[in-house]
Motif scaffolding. Structure first.
Motif, PDB file in Angstrom:
ATOM      1  N   ARG A   1      29.845  30.241  41.214  1.00 18.89           N
ATOM      2  CA  ARG A   1      29.699  29.555  39.905  1.00 18.89           C
ATOM      3  C   ARG A   1      29.782  28.626  40.308  1.00 18.89           C
ATOM      4  O   ARG A   1      28.564  27.605  39.848  1.00 18.89           O
ATOM      5  CB  ARG A   1      31.098  29.989  38.941  1.00 18.89           C
TER       6      ARG A   1
ATOM      7  N   GLU B   1      30.069  27.081  32.071  1.00 16.31           N
ATOM      8  CA  GLU B   1      29.141  28.043  30.474  1.00 16.31           C
ATOM      9  C   GLU B   1      29.343  28.311  29.204  1.00 16.31           C
ATOM     10  O   GLU B   1      29.333  28.350  28.110  1.00 16.31           O
ATOM     11  CB  GLU B   1      28.883  29.593  31.357  1.00 16.31           C
TER      12      GLU B   1
ATOM     13  N   ASP C   1      34.411  34.679  40.043  1.00 17.04           N
ATOM     14  CA  ASP C   1      33.233  34.268  40.680  1.00 17.04           C
ATOM     15  C   ASP C   1      33.366  33.242  40.832  1.00 17.04           C
ATOM     16  O   ASP C   1      31.736  32.913  40.873  1.00 17.04           O
ATOM     17  CB  ASP C   1      32.416  35.037  40.815  1.00 17.04           C
ATOM     18  N   ALA C   2      34.414  32.093  41.354  1.00 16.67           N
ATOM     19  CA  ALA C   2      34.443  30.453  41.199  1.00 16.67           C
ATOM     20  C   ALA C   2      33.975  30.163  42.698  1.00 16.67           C
ATOM     21  O   ALA C   2      32.790  29.205  42.515  1.00 16.67           O
ATOM     22  CB  ALA C   2      35.432  30.361  41.599  1.00 16.67           C
TER      23      ALA C   2
ATOM     24  N   VAL D   1      30.223  24.494  34.131  1.00 14.31           N
ATOM     25  CA  VAL D   1      30.229  25.090  35.144  1.00 14.31           C
ATOM     26  C   VAL D   1      31.139  26.657  34.388  1.00 14.31           C
ATOM     27  O   VAL D   1      31.480  27.813  34.452  1.00 14.31           O
ATOM     28  CB  VAL D   1      31.782  24.958  36.623  1.00 14.31           C
TER      29      VAL D   1
ATOM     30  N   LEU E   1      37.875  26.944  36.434  1.00 11.28           N
ATOM     31  CA  LEU E   1      37.431  28.255  36.638  1.00 11.28           C
ATOM     32  C   LEU E   1      38.777  29.025  36.411  1.00 11.28           C
ATOM     33  O   LEU E   1      39.478  29.888  36.413  1.00 11.28           O
ATOM     34  CB  LEU E   1      36.284  28.465  37.991  1.00 11.28           C
TER      35      LEU E   1
ATOM     36  N   ARG F   1      36.203  26.797  26.461  1.00 15.51           N
ATOM     37  CA  ARG F   1      35.570  27.355  27.085  1.00 15.51           C
ATOM     38  C   ARG F   1      34.071  27.235  26.338  1.00 15.51           C
ATOM     39  O   ARG F   1      33.213  27.224  27.143  1.00 15.51           O
ATOM     40  CB  ARG F   1      35.756  29.063  27.456  1.00 15.51           C
TER      41      ARG F   1
ATOM     42  N   ILE G   1      38.419  32.966  36.027  1.00 18.20           N
ATOM     43  CA  ILE G   1      37.391  33.518  36.235  1.00 18.20           C
ATOM     44  C   ILE G   1      37.446  33.903  37.654  1.00 18.20           C
ATOM     45  O   ILE G   1      37.432  32.923  38.731  1.00 18.20           O
ATOM     46  CB  ILE G   1      36.096  32.471  35.799  1.00 18.20           C
TER      47      ILE G   1
ATOM     48  N   LYS H   1      26.417  27.951  41.762  1.00 17.06           N
ATOM     49  CA  LYS H   1      25.280  27.762  41.069  1.00 17.06           C
ATOM     50  C   LYS H   1      25.390  26.036  39.557  1.00 17.06           C
ATOM     51  O   LYS H   1      24.328  25.477  39.542  1.00 17.06           O
ATOM     52  CB  LYS H   1      25.474  28.876  40.194  1.00 17.06           C
ATOM     53  N   ALA H   2      26.881  26.351  39.799  1.00 16.35           N
ATOM     54  CA  ALA H   2      26.914  24.677  39.112  1.00 16.35           C
ATOM     55  C   ALA H   2      25.953  23.842  39.232  1.00 16.35           C
ATOM     56  O   ALA H   2      25.537  22.373  39.207  1.00 16.35           O
ATOM     57  CB  ALA H   2      28.554  24.418  38.176  1.00 16.35           C
TER      58      ALA H   2
END
Lengths: 290, 250
Positions: free
Chosen positions: B117, B156, B113-114, B154, B106, B79, B111, B120-121
């Motif tokens: 995310r 982070e 909130d795929a 993705v 993800l 990660r 994770i 955003k990615a």
């Protein structure tokens, strides 16, 4: 075949308005749109990004455009002979013997189940109608002349047993053994390390200056073309943006005369001497292709 | 340099009889960008594979963010450390959409909130949202490399390992990808290790670099030494001269 009178002044290759079209189900794709140039006994660079038609230009000269591609030209002359008027058989005779091509990746251009030596010898036997022994001897000399240290050992190796740099030298040996007048080198060094790259360029350079061969050097590497070639054709979208002396690529004083595309390409290279926070990106103008 | 992000001490890697990385040591500070340069076979990609946990046959000490790393890494490690590969044509699954590619890491890490995310990615790497359900063959080389970078981002991570990220791309596309990597680093305080054979690219992206030959460290230098072309060792000098282009002699 040719009259000896104006042999030296006549260009090796004279091409006017070369076009390569691919007739696909969804329409005609124009890979090369009206390219004209002449080639003397010099190093001519063709630069451009992927898809600019630089490789297709090389292939069109050799009649190696695959179906459904169609080649058209107002004039395509090799030492006074009209290439457009020739049939497939005559073109095949020229190919390899008088005009040959080094492809980008030796891994895909050599026959994997034949030793590299026998592939070089085969080229010589076909083009020079020579016997097996003579072909072997010539091949060994050729391997030596492309700076392979133990030609006899390398002769019996298979392509997977040689390194990338050696494979590329084998390709060059194979293409040069028939002593062609024109060599088209399509990204011959882009898969190689810088030091090996310089050795290969040295070999090509010697051939031009010593044997008077004409070299078409296709590359995407502006620095390399600028330091190696005499003249450069800059291509974009199948069209010539400009033709210029290679030395002028680095010449700051001639920047005013440069085509915006050439400048764009030069600007987006990172440069050790002029560090910048952000690299400028290339803005393409649709008018360039009009 | 503040904290150490990566430290490698006397790293050795052998494949059978061939000893490809020999007693290599270096450290990379947090937020730093560090270059590894050398010719093919110099072991630079192998170093990245060891750091990323892809290669488990090695000896020596590797510490990431102060923690000594075992041969087999745990999930938390992945990660934090991600890798971008050279060939954008080979590193994306041809039968999976961009969305699948980005959703998989993800899902692995559980994770939730795929949706957000992934969106955003994609916007972080400058790809329009409409690209989300495309397949790799519907993208250009530069766009694929952006997807590969988005895949790495993705989760982070704080460390990105970049293995020749632009060498398969045209110069104009290379400029875009390099700008993107530089901007992301600044924004997220990422640490980079960049492997490249192109000294100009390394000079543009990195503060320090290490020249390698036959698996050994030849010379570590700063980018100032590189642009002044004043390396201490003959090999580094030779590499610099060779990258300057072709020179006719005599």
């Amino acid at each position: 075949m040719q009259t000896s009178a104006d042999k030296t002044n006549q260009p090796l290759l004279d091409i006017a308005n070369l076009k390569v079209d691919f007739h696909t189900p969804t329409g005609i794709v124009q890979a090369v749109r009206g390219l004209s140039f002449t080639l003397g006994r010099e190093r001519l660079g063709i630069v451009g990004e992927s898809g600019s038609g630089k490789s297709m230009t090389g292939r069109a000269i050799l009649d190696l455009i695959p179906h459904p591609g169609v080649v058209g030209a107002d004039r395509m002359m090799f030492r006074g002979q009209d290439l457009m008027a020739m049939d497939k058989r005559e073109r095949r005779k020229l190919r390899g013997r008088h005009i040959s091509m080094v492809m980008q990746d030796p891994k895909f251009s050599l026959n994997p189940v034949q030793t590299v030596g026998s592939q070089i010898a085969e080229a010589y036997r076909i083009h020079r109608k020579a016997g097996a022994r003579e072909a072997r001897e010539r091949s060994l000399t050729m391997l030596e002349s492309v700076q392979i240290r133990e030609p006899a050992r390398v002769y019996d190796l298979y392509p997977h047993e040689v390194s990338g740099g050696m494979g590329q030298r084998v390709m060059i040996a194979m293409m040069l053994i028939a002593e062609p007048e024109i060599l088209i080198a399509d990204e011959p060094t882009s898969a190689l390390d810088v030091t090996v790259q310089l050795q290969i360029l040295k070999i090509l350079d010697d051939l031009v200056s010593e044997r008077g061969m004409g070299l078409i050097f296709i590359s995407h590497d502006l620095h390399l073309v600028q330091s190696f070639c005499d003249r450069v054709i800059v291509m974009y979208g199948g069209k010539v943006m400009e033709t210029l002396p290679a030395a002028e690529l680095a010449d700051e004083t001639t920047r005013g005369r440069r085509h915006p595309y050439t400048l764009g390409l030069l600007n987006c290279l990172p440069d050790l001497d002029h560090p910048r926070e952000k690299l400028p990106t290339l803005n393409r103008d649709p008018a360039w292709l009009a | 340099m503040t904290n150490t992000a990566i430290s490698v001490d006397r790293l050795n890697v052998s494949f059978g009889d061939s000893h490809v990385v020999k007693d290599l040591s270096f450290t990379v500070g947090q937020g730093e960008s560090y270059g590894l340069v050398g010719e093919s076979g110099s072991g630079k990609s192998t170093v990245l594979r060891v750091l990323s946990g892809l290669n488990r046959e090695w000896s020596g000490n590797v510490a990431i963010a102060g923690a000594v790393q075992p041969k087999v890494r745990d999930k938390a490690f992945y990660r934090n450390v991600q890798m971008v590969f050279q060939d954008p044509y080979g590193s994306l699954h041809p039968k999976k959409t961009v969305d699948d590619t980005l959703a998989e890491p993800l899902a692995i890490h559980g994770i939730r909130d795929a949706e957000a995310r992934i969106g955003k990615a994609l916007s972080d790497v400058g790809l329009p949202a409409s690209f989300r359900f495309r397949y790799p063959h519907q993208l250009s080389g530069g766009q694929r490399q952006r997807v590969a970078i988005a895949r790495a981002l993705v989760l982070e991570p704080s460390i990105l390992l970049l293995d020749e990220p632009t060498s398969a791309l045209d110069v104009s596309i290379q400029a875009e990808v390099l700008n993107l990597l530089a901007a992301l680093r600044q924004e997220r305080k990422l640490t980079y290790i960049l492997v490249s054979h192109d000294l100009a690219v390394v000079g543009h992206m990195c503060e320090r670099l290490l020249v390698m030959q036959f698996g050994r460290a030849v010379e570590e230098m700063t980018v100032e030494t590189l642009s002044a072309r004043e390396p201490q060792t003959a090999y580094a000098q030779q590499l610099l001269t060779a990258s300057a282009g072709f020179r006719r002699t005599g």
